[in-house]
Design a protein around this motif. Structure first.
Motif, PDB file in Angstrom:
ATOM      1  N   LEU A 141       0.847  -1.189   0.000  1.00 45.51           N
ATOM      2  CA  LEU A 141       0.000   0.000   0.000  1.00 45.51           C
ATOM      3  C   LEU A 141       0.886   1.244   0.000  1.00 45.51           C
ATOM      4  CD1 LEU A 141      -1.957  -1.730   2.671  1.00 45.51           C
ATOM      5  CD2 LEU A 141      -3.300  -0.602   0.927  1.00 45.51           C
ATOM      6  N   PRO A 142       0.340   2.393  -0.412  1.00 46.06           N
ATOM      7  CA  PRO A 142       1.185   3.587  -0.519  1.00 46.06           C
ATOM      8  C   PRO A 142       1.411   4.357   0.776  1.00 46.06           C
ATOM      9  CG  PRO A 142      -0.994   4.052  -1.385  1.00 46.06           C
ATOM     10  CD  PRO A 142      -0.967   2.589  -1.043  1.00 46.06           C
ATOM     11  N   THR A 143       0.535   4.206   1.785  1.00 42.49           N
ATOM     12  CA  THR A 143       0.665   5.029   2.992  1.00 42.49           C
ATOM     13  C   THR A 143       0.540   4.196   4.262  1.00 42.49           C
ATOM     14  OG1 THR A 143      -1.699   5.527   3.289  1.00 42.49           O
ATOM     15  CG2 THR A 143      -0.461   6.937   1.770  1.00 42.49           C
ATOM     16  N   ARG A 144       1.065   4.772   5.348  1.00 41.44           N
ATOM     17  CA  ARG A 144       0.986   4.130   6.661  1.00 41.44           C
ATOM     18  C   ARG A 144      -0.469   3.972   7.099  1.00 41.44           C
ATOM     19  NH1 ARG A 144       4.810   8.861   9.206  1.00 41.44           N
ATOM     20  NH2 ARG A 144       6.278   8.938   7.477  1.00 41.44           N
ATOM     21  N   GLU A 145      -1.279   5.016   6.855  1.00 45.20           N
ATOM     22  CA  GLU A 145      -2.677   4.982   7.294  1.00 45.20           C
ATOM     23  C   GLU A 145      -3.428   3.831   6.634  1.00 45.20           C
ATOM     24  OE1 GLU A 145      -0.998   8.458   8.712  1.00 45.20           O
ATOM     25  OE2 GLU A 145      -1.021   7.828   6.620  1.00 45.20           O
ATOM     26  N   LEU A 146      -3.191   3.646   5.338  1.00 42.01           N
ATOM     27  CA  LEU A 146      -3.856   2.548   4.635  1.00 42.01           C
ATOM     28  C   LEU A 146      -3.365   1.197   5.143  1.00 42.01           C
ATOM     29  CD1 LEU A 146      -4.024   3.899   0.994  1.00 42.01           C
ATOM     30  CD2 LEU A 146      -5.956   3.204   2.398  1.00 42.01           C
ATOM     31  N   ALA A 147      -2.070   1.106   5.440  1.00 44.51           N
ATOM     32  CA  ALA A 147      -1.534  -0.149   5.971  1.00 44.51           C
ATOM     33  C   ALA A 147      -2.214  -0.506   7.285  1.00 44.51           C
ATOM     34  CB  ALA A 147      -0.023  -0.042   6.164  1.00 44.51           C
ATOM     35  N   ILE A 172      -3.429  16.539   8.813  1.00 46.83           N
ATOM     36  CA  ILE A 172      -2.819  15.228   8.592  1.00 46.83           C
ATOM     37  C   ILE A 172      -2.189  15.234   7.209  1.00 46.83           C
ATOM     38  CG2 ILE A 172      -5.066  14.273   7.888  1.00 46.83           C
ATOM     39  CD1 ILE A 172      -4.047  11.553   8.876  1.00 46.83           C
ATOM     40  N   HIS A 173      -0.865  15.045   7.188  1.00 45.39           N
ATOM     41  CA  HIS A 173      -0.131  15.044   5.924  1.00 45.39           C
ATOM     42  C   HIS A 173       1.205  14.342   6.113  1.00 45.39           C
ATOM     43  CE1 HIS A 173       2.183  18.288   7.689  1.00 45.39           C
ATOM     44  NE2 HIS A 173       1.123  19.065   7.758  1.00 45.39           N
ATOM     45  N   SER A 174       1.966  14.231   5.043  1.00 40.76           N
ATOM     46  CA  SER A 174       3.175  13.404   5.040  1.00 40.76           C
ATOM     47  C   SER A 174       4.270  13.940   5.953  1.00 40.76           C
ATOM     48  CB  SER A 174       3.717  13.280   3.610  1.00 40.76           C
ATOM     49  OG  SER A 174       4.018  14.564   3.084  1.00 40.76           O
ATOM     50  N   LYS A 175       4.222  15.204   6.321  1.00 40.44           N
ATOM     51  CA  LYS A 175       5.263  15.782   7.166  1.00 40.44           C
ATOM     52  C   LYS A 175       4.984  15.594   8.658  1.00 40.44           C
ATOM     53  CE  LYS A 175       7.561  17.344   3.627  1.00 40.44           C
ATOM     54  NZ  LYS A 175       8.820  16.695   3.212  1.00 40.44           N
ATOM     55  N   LYS A 176       3.798  15.125   8.989  1.00 36.48           N
ATOM     56  CA  LYS A 176       3.459  14.866  10.388  1.00 36.48           C
ATOM     57  C   LYS A 176       4.062  13.531  10.817  1.00 36.48           C
ATOM     58  CE  LYS A 176       0.648  18.346  11.386  1.00 36.48           C
ATOM     59  NZ  LYS A 176       0.879  19.278  12.505  1.00 36.48           N
ATOM     60  N   SER A 177       4.403  13.427  12.099  1.00 36.40           N
ATOM     61  CA  SER A 177       4.908  12.154  12.613  1.00 36.40           C
ATOM     62  C   SER A 177       3.807  11.107  12.566  1.00 36.40           C
ATOM     63  CB  SER A 177       5.393  12.318  14.055  1.00 36.40           C
ATOM     64  OG  SER A 177       4.284  12.528  14.920  1.00 36.40           O
ATOM     65  N   GLN A 178       4.209   9.838  12.571  1.00 33.72           N
ATOM     66  CA  GLN A 178       3.210   8.779  12.542  1.00 33.72           C
ATOM     67  C   GLN A 178       2.289   8.861  13.751  1.00 33.72           C
ATOM     68  OE1 GLN A 178       2.430   6.746  10.120  1.00 33.72           O
ATOM     69  NE2 GLN A 178       0.724   6.027  11.350  1.00 33.72           N
ATOM     70  N   GLY A 179       2.858   9.176  14.913  1.00 39.23           N
ATOM     71  CA  GLY A 179       2.034   9.281  16.118  1.00 39.23           C
ATOM     72  C   GLY A 179       0.985  10.368  15.994  1.00 39.23           C
ATOM     73  N   ALA A 180       1.376  11.520  15.450  1.00 39.92           N
ATOM     74  CA  ALA A 180       0.432  12.627  15.288  1.00 39.92           C
ATOM     75  C   ALA A 180      -0.655  12.280  14.284  1.00 39.92           C
ATOM     76  CB  ALA A 180       1.185  13.884  14.842  1.00 39.92           C
ATOM     77  N   ARG A 181      -0.282  11.607  13.202  1.00 45.37           N
ATOM     78  CA  ARG A 181      -1.257  11.221  12.187  1.00 45.37           C
ATOM     79  C   ARG A 181      -2.256  10.214  12.741  1.00 45.37           C
ATOM     80  NH1 ARG A 181       3.000  10.376   7.268  1.00 45.37           N
ATOM     81  NH2 ARG A 181       1.425   8.922   6.499  1.00 45.37           N
ATOM     82  N   THR A 182      -1.737   9.214  13.448  1.00 43.32           N
ATOM     83  CA  THR A 182      -2.610   8.181  14.023  1.00 43.32           C
ATOM     84  C   THR A 182      -3.573   8.788  15.031  1.00 43.32           C
ATOM     85  OG1 THR A 182      -0.911   6.491  13.711  1.00 43.32           O
ATOM     86  CG2 THR A 182      -2.647   6.011  15.312  1.00 43.32           C
TER      87      THR A 182
END
Length: 383
Positions: free
Chosen positions: A80-86, A274-284
């Motif tokens: 998949l292309p993104t962490r969120e989709l994974a 929410i965008h690619s420059k945010k940390s994974q923790g912040a996005r989640t």
């Protein structure tokens, strides 16, 4: 047609029934039998059409029929292309595999977080859900082997290819067993998809589910002509006037998304980006709060929105128009899901009017245009 006619595992059928899933969507109805019959599959259907379950259910059924691999040799690879989709796909696998008699272990790996916990989690994995970059890091560290992959799934293949993952995909594919099942799902059919499907798929079952007018007709659309410098105040007035309890706002860049959030917060609006420059923790955290209804406003770029799936999201706002008409349809499709009525609003500057005409032509639907700077206008919606 019902799920019971699709030769799925009886335990999965019971789980589907318990979760009130009785009738497969068109993509599920076509893809599930083909995947169970070990066919290569090319599925083209819009986001929100049920693509994930159309491969999750038959994959889990097939794993119940085999012994599975041990150690760090996964049977199934989903790219998949993104962490969120994974994370989203991993959640779907977990939801359907909890009650299976033969345990199935699903692990999601992606960048932006420490690699060591992911390495440890790979022991005994059956289904590996991954973004290409992190997967190659794990392979280079001898933390995972692709030697036993029986099924490869490329989900959101259009975005995988558009984001420049071609070299990574080529390397990953070169490490896979030659004899395997290949499943490719995409929201669009473009030259990149055509090329990779010709290279990757062997006599595939091709499934193309056309978007129906009804899916767009569930969404009430309106556009306001507003100058760039007045978009911010207009947006805030719009949210207040329509008493929006929850809204997803689209920006076309990281910079603009952050600027929107900063202005909203200064005016006491509960908002996050929410965008690619945010940390994974912040996005989640932002996604979890928004899904739970604890965050009023989420501002997203197009790529990040692929991980946002909320059945009753009432409002979507295009602060800026996307480049592609297909992305416009994808954006507004975040609302009006699961037969729920939704409202999509676009803020269009004079410079964007021609592009908006192109979008409407491609969509096959005219959108009401209102002069947002006329003090006598109304917002076009019943409130």
């Amino acid at each position: 047609m019902s799920f019971s006619s699709l030769a799925l595992s009886p335990v999965l059928l019971k789980t589907l029934l318990n979760q009130n899933f009785t009738t497969p969507t068109p993509i599920q109805d076509a893809a599930i039998p083909a995947i169970l019959n070990h066919k290569d599959v090319l599925g083209i259907a819009k986001t929100g059409s049920g693509k994930t379950a159309s491969y999750v259910l038959p994959i889990l059924t097939k794993l119940q029929q085999g012994s599975g691999q041990k150690n760090r040799h996964a049977n199934i690879l989903v790219l998949l292309p993104t962490r969120e989709l994974a994370e989203q796909v991993k959640t779907v696998f977990h939801a359907f595999s909890k009650t299976l008699p033969v345990p199935v272990k699903t692990v999601a790996v992606y960048g932006g977080v420490s690699i060591n916990p992911q390495m440890m989690a790979l022991q005994g994995v059956n289904i590996l859900v991954a973004t290409p970059g992190r997967l190659l890091e794990l392979i280079d560290s001898n933390a995972v082997s692709l030697a036993s992959i029986e099924t490869l799934v490329l989900d959101e293949a259009d975005k995988l290819l558009n984001l420049g993952f071609k070299d990574e995909l080529n390397r990953i594919i070169s490490l896979l067993p030659e004899k395997r099942q290949n499943i490719l799902f995409s929201a669009t059919l473009n030259p990149d998809i055509e090329n990779i499907h010709q290279i990757l798929l062997q006599e595939p079952v091709v499934i193309k589910i056309e978007s129906t007018a009804d899916s767009v007709d569930l969404i009430s659309q309106i556009a306001y002509i507003v100058s760039e410098e007045k978009k911010g105040p207009f947006l805030r007035h719009l949210i207040n006037h329509l008493e929006m309890k929850q809204v997803l706002i689209f920006a076309s860049s990281v910079h603009v998304a952050d600027a929107i959030v900063n202005k909203l917060r200064k005016n006491n609006f509960d908002a996050r980006a929410i965008h690619s420059k945010k940390s994974q923790g912040a996005r989640t955290e932002a996604l979890q709060l928004f899904r739970a209804g604890k965050l009023r406003i989420l501002v997203a770029t197009d790529l990040m929105a692929r991980g946002i799936d909320i059945s009753d999201l009432p409002f979507v706002i295009n602060y800026e128009l996307p480049r592609s008409p297909k992305d416009y349809v994808h954006r507004i499709g975040r609302t009006g899901r699961a037969d729920q009525f939704g409202q999509a609003i676009s803020l269009v500057s004079q410079n964007e009017l021609h592009h908006f005409e192109v979008i409407q032509k491609k969509m096959g639907k005219q959108v009401n245009l209102v002069d947002g700077e006329n003090p006598e206008f109304n917002f076009g919606f019943r409130v």
